[in-house]
Scaffold this motif. Sequence first.
Motif, PDB file in Angstrom:
ATOM      1  N   ILE A 257       0.725  -1.213  -0.039  1.00 53.34           N
ATOM      2  CA  ILE A 257       0.056  -0.107  -0.070  1.00 53.34           C
ATOM      3  C   ILE A 257       0.804   1.131   0.001  1.00 53.34           C
ATOM      4  O   ILE A 257       2.124   1.216   0.477  1.00 53.34           O
ATOM      5  N   VAL A 258       0.319   2.286  -0.335  1.00 56.52           N
ATOM      6  CA  VAL A 258       0.921   3.803  -0.351  1.00 56.52           C
ATOM      7  C   VAL A 258       0.811   4.280   1.073  1.00 56.52           C
ATOM      8  O   VAL A 258       0.005   4.301   1.772  1.00 56.52           O
ATOM      9  N   LYS A 259       2.148   4.854   1.516  1.00 54.89           N
ATOM     10  CA  LYS A 259       2.433   5.442   2.938  1.00 54.89           C
ATOM     11  C   LYS A 259       2.315   6.856   2.743  1.00 54.89           C
ATOM     12  O   LYS A 259       2.162   7.514   3.912  1.00 54.89           O
ATOM     13  N   ASP A 260       2.171   7.572   1.779  1.00 55.38           N
ATOM     14  CA  ASP A 260       1.805   8.858   1.599  1.00 55.38           C
ATOM     15  C   ASP A 260       0.808   9.358   0.298  1.00 55.38           C
ATOM     16  O   ASP A 260       1.291   8.916  -0.675  1.00 55.38           O
ATOM     17  N   PRO A 261      -0.157   9.578   0.853  1.00 55.37           N
ATOM     18  CA  PRO A 261      -0.771  10.037   2.132  1.00 55.37           C
ATOM     19  C   PRO A 261      -0.675   8.852   2.948  1.00 55.37           C
ATOM     20  O   PRO A 261      -0.990   7.631   2.554  1.00 55.37           O
ATOM     21  N   PRO A 262      -0.506   9.045   4.340  1.00 61.54           N
ATOM     22  CA  PRO A 262      -0.816   8.150   5.432  1.00 61.54           C
ATOM     23  C   PRO A 262      -2.079   7.046   5.303  1.00 61.54           C
ATOM     24  O   PRO A 262      -3.113   7.794   5.103  1.00 61.54           O
ATOM     25  N   PRO A 263      -2.100   5.957   5.458  1.00 58.95           N
ATOM     26  CA  PRO A 263      -3.484   5.106   5.649  1.00 58.95           C
ATOM     27  C   PRO A 263      -4.202   5.527   6.866  1.00 58.95           C
ATOM     28  O   PRO A 263      -3.510   6.137   7.778  1.00 58.95           O
ATOM     29  N   VAL A 264      -5.713   5.344   6.843  1.00 56.76           N
ATOM     30  CA  VAL A 264      -6.322   5.834   7.909  1.00 56.76           C
ATOM     31  C   VAL A 264      -7.173   4.772   8.674  1.00 56.76           C
ATOM     32  O   VAL A 264      -7.570   3.685   7.861  1.00 56.76           O
ATOM     33  N   VAL A 265      -7.238   4.887   9.752  1.00 55.38           N
ATOM     34  CA  VAL A 265      -8.263   3.853  10.731  1.00 55.38           C
ATOM     35  C   VAL A 265      -9.217   4.642  11.348  1.00 55.38           C
ATOM     36  O   VAL A 265      -8.873   5.365  12.238  1.00 55.38           O
ATOM     37  N   ALA A 266     -10.463   4.261  10.991  1.00 55.85           N
ATOM     38  CA  ALA A 266     -11.569   4.859  11.325  1.00 55.85           C
ATOM     39  C   ALA A 266     -12.684   3.880  12.265  1.00 55.85           C
ATOM     40  O   ALA A 266     -12.875   2.974  11.730  1.00 55.85           O
ATOM     41  N   LEU A 267     -12.938   4.225  13.247  1.00 54.85           N
ATOM     42  CA  LEU A 267     -13.686   3.408  14.294  1.00 54.85           C
ATOM     43  C   LEU A 267     -15.041   3.908  13.960  1.00 54.85           C
ATOM     44  O   LEU A 267     -15.600   5.024  14.158  1.00 54.85           O
ATOM     45  N   LYS A 268     -15.878   2.954  13.219  1.00 52.97           N
ATOM     46  CA  LYS A 268     -17.202   3.423  12.578  1.00 52.97           C
ATOM     47  C   LYS A 268     -18.073   3.043  13.541  1.00 52.97           C
ATOM     48  O   LYS A 268     -19.209   3.711  13.580  1.00 52.97           O
ATOM     49  N   ALA A 269     -18.361   1.941  14.275  1.00 58.94           N
ATOM     50  CA  ALA A 269     -19.529   1.881  15.238  1.00 58.94           C
ATOM     51  C   ALA A 269     -18.966   1.017  16.404  1.00 58.94           C
ATOM     52  O   ALA A 269     -18.070   0.126  16.222  1.00 58.94           O
ATOM     53  N   ILE A 270     -19.853   0.854  17.621  1.00 52.35           N
ATOM     54  CA  ILE A 270     -19.654  -0.011  18.411  1.00 52.35           C
ATOM     55  C   ILE A 270     -21.065  -0.512  18.985  1.00 52.35           C
ATOM     56  O   ILE A 270     -22.033   0.258  19.128  1.00 52.35           O
ATOM     57  N   ASP A 271     -20.809  -1.808  19.314  1.00 50.43           N
ATOM     58  CA  ASP A 271     -22.246  -2.268  20.221  1.00 50.43           C
ATOM     59  C   ASP A 271     -21.633  -3.462  21.191  1.00 50.43           C
ATOM     60  O   ASP A 271     -20.667  -3.471  21.392  1.00 50.43           O
ATOM     61  N   ALA A 272     -22.695  -4.031  21.623  1.00 47.99           N
ATOM     62  CA  ALA A 272     -22.244  -4.991  22.873  1.00 47.99           C
ATOM     63  C   ALA A 272     -21.606  -6.232  22.284  1.00 47.99           C
ATOM     64  O   ALA A 272     -20.875  -6.906  22.944  1.00 47.99           O
ATOM     65  N   ILE A 273     -21.658  -6.334  20.889  1.00 45.40           N
ATOM     66  CA  ILE A 273     -21.039  -7.606  20.436  1.00 45.40           C
ATOM     67  C   ILE A 273     -19.664  -7.273  19.775  1.00 45.40           C
ATOM     68  O   ILE A 273     -18.674  -7.700  19.969  1.00 45.40           O
ATOM     69  N   ALA A 274     -19.627  -6.069  18.964  1.00 39.96           N
ATOM     70  CA  ALA A 274     -18.303  -5.758  18.290  1.00 39.96           C
ATOM     71  C   ALA A 274     -17.977  -4.343  17.874  1.00 39.96           C
ATOM     72  O   ALA A 274     -18.639  -3.420  18.335  1.00 39.96           O
ATOM     73  N   ILE A 275     -16.884  -4.113  17.570  1.00 46.94           N
ATOM     74  CA  ILE A 275     -16.456  -3.028  17.374  1.00 46.94           C
ATOM     75  C   ILE A 275     -16.067  -2.835  15.802  1.00 46.94           C
ATOM     76  O   ILE A 275     -15.125  -3.617  15.214  1.00 46.94           O
ATOM     77  N   GLU A 276     -16.796  -1.852  15.220  1.00 52.70           N
ATOM     78  CA  GLU A 276     -16.772  -2.044  13.725  1.00 52.70           C
ATOM     79  C   GLU A 276     -15.569  -1.022  13.300  1.00 52.70           C
ATOM     80  O   GLU A 276     -15.656   0.103  13.644  1.00 52.70           O
ATOM     81  N   VAL A 277     -14.532  -1.520  12.544  1.00 54.77           N
ATOM     82  CA  VAL A 277     -13.460  -0.665  11.970  1.00 54.77           C
ATOM     83  C   VAL A 277     -13.200  -0.776  10.629  1.00 54.77           C
ATOM     84  O   VAL A 277     -13.583  -1.438   9.990  1.00 54.77           O
ATOM     85  N   GLU A 278     -13.016   0.686   9.882  1.00 53.75           N
ATOM     86  CA  GLU A 278     -12.842   0.600   8.547  1.00 53.75           C
ATOM     87  C   GLU A 278     -11.236   0.956   8.236  1.00 53.75           C
ATOM     88  O   GLU A 278     -10.874   2.034   8.830  1.00 53.75           O
TER      89      GLU A 278
END
Length: 341
Positions: A257-278
Motif C-alpha cells: 500500500i501507499v504510505k503517503d498519504p498515510p492510511p487511516v483507521v476509522a472507528l465506525k461503530a460499536i455495540d455490545a458484540i463488536a467494534i466496527e473498524v474501517e
Amino acid sequence: MFGNDNFVPLVLINLLGIAGIVVWHIQGGNRPTGRLIVQILFFTNMSLVLYLGGIAPHRPDGIYTQGPAALLSKSARILWWTHLAWTIIGFIQIYVRLNRKPREAHLIQDMAIAVIYLGVALSVIGFVFGMPVGTLVATSGVIAVIFGLALQNTLGDVFSGIALTLGRAYAIGDWVQLNDGTEGRVIETTWRSTNLLTVTNNVVVLPNSILAKQGVTNLSRPDETHLIALRVRIAATQRPRVVEEVMRSVLRASVRIVKDPPPVVALKAIDAIAIEVELQFRVDSVAIRTPAKNEIVDLLHDQCRASGLSLAMPAESLAFVPAPIGNQYLAESRPVSVTVP
C-alpha cells in the motif's frame, strides 16, 4: 523568366511533383520530420516555378486547352494541389507529435485530414477542370442525406467518439469504470468504439454512442493511486484504543500500500458484540488492489491472533431469540447460526 511560353515550367512542375512523391515514399512513415522537410522543399520549388512562369493554380489554363500540353498543364496543377495538401497534413502530424497528444487524438487528426483532402479535391475540380463546384456540392449534399439516414448508428458512434475525445474524459492507458459496473484499462479508441482490457484479460468493445450515454468514472485521475476501504468487525473484548493501534500496526506492516498519504483507521461503530473498524488505504494502481487487499487481510489475521483480538460475527448472523426464565421468556440477543440468503 520563362517568357510567355508556359511549357517549360509545366514540365518542371511535373518533374518536381513526381520526384517529391518518390522521395516522400522513400522516407517512410517512421520519419515524419524528414517527410515534412521533403514536402516543404518540393512544394516551395513548385510554387516558385509557378510564380516565375506566371501560372495561377487557382485558375484554369487559358493557353493550353487541347492536346498533350493541356494534359501536362492539368497534371502540374493537380500535383501542386496534392503537395499543398501533404504539406498541411505534415504540419498537423508534427504538431500532434511535438505536443505529445494522446493516441486517441488521431480521431481529430483523421477528421482534419479528411477535410483537407475534400477541400483539395473540390479545388482541383473547380480550378483545374473548371467544373461548377456549387452544383456538385448541392448534389453531394442530397447523397450525404441519404447515406446519413442509412448510417445513423454508425454516425452516432463517430460523433460520440469525437465528443469524448474533445472532452478528454479519458486517455489511452486510463483505468475507467462505467455505471453498469464494467471497468478496465482503455487500450484503443477508434471511430466507432472504445476497447477496454479488463482484469480478467478480456477485451470489451464499447460503441462510442453507448459509452457517451453512460457515466464514466476515471480511476486514473488525478493520479493512478486508488483508495480501498476495508471494513472489519472486532469482538468488543478490548478497548477501542487497543483495537485502533492493532489496526495501525497492520497498515504499517504492509508493503503493497501507499504510505503517503498515510492510511487511516476509522472507528465506525460499536455495540455490545463488536467494534466496527474501517481501514482506508491507497494502492499505486487499480491493477494491484486485489494483491494489496489480500495482504492486508492476511496481516489482519496474524496481528489479531498475536494481540488477543477476536473477529466478531457479521451483524447479519445475529438474531433475537427468547431466553426462558421460569415460565417467562426474555428476549435477548445471542449469536446463532443462520443461513443468510
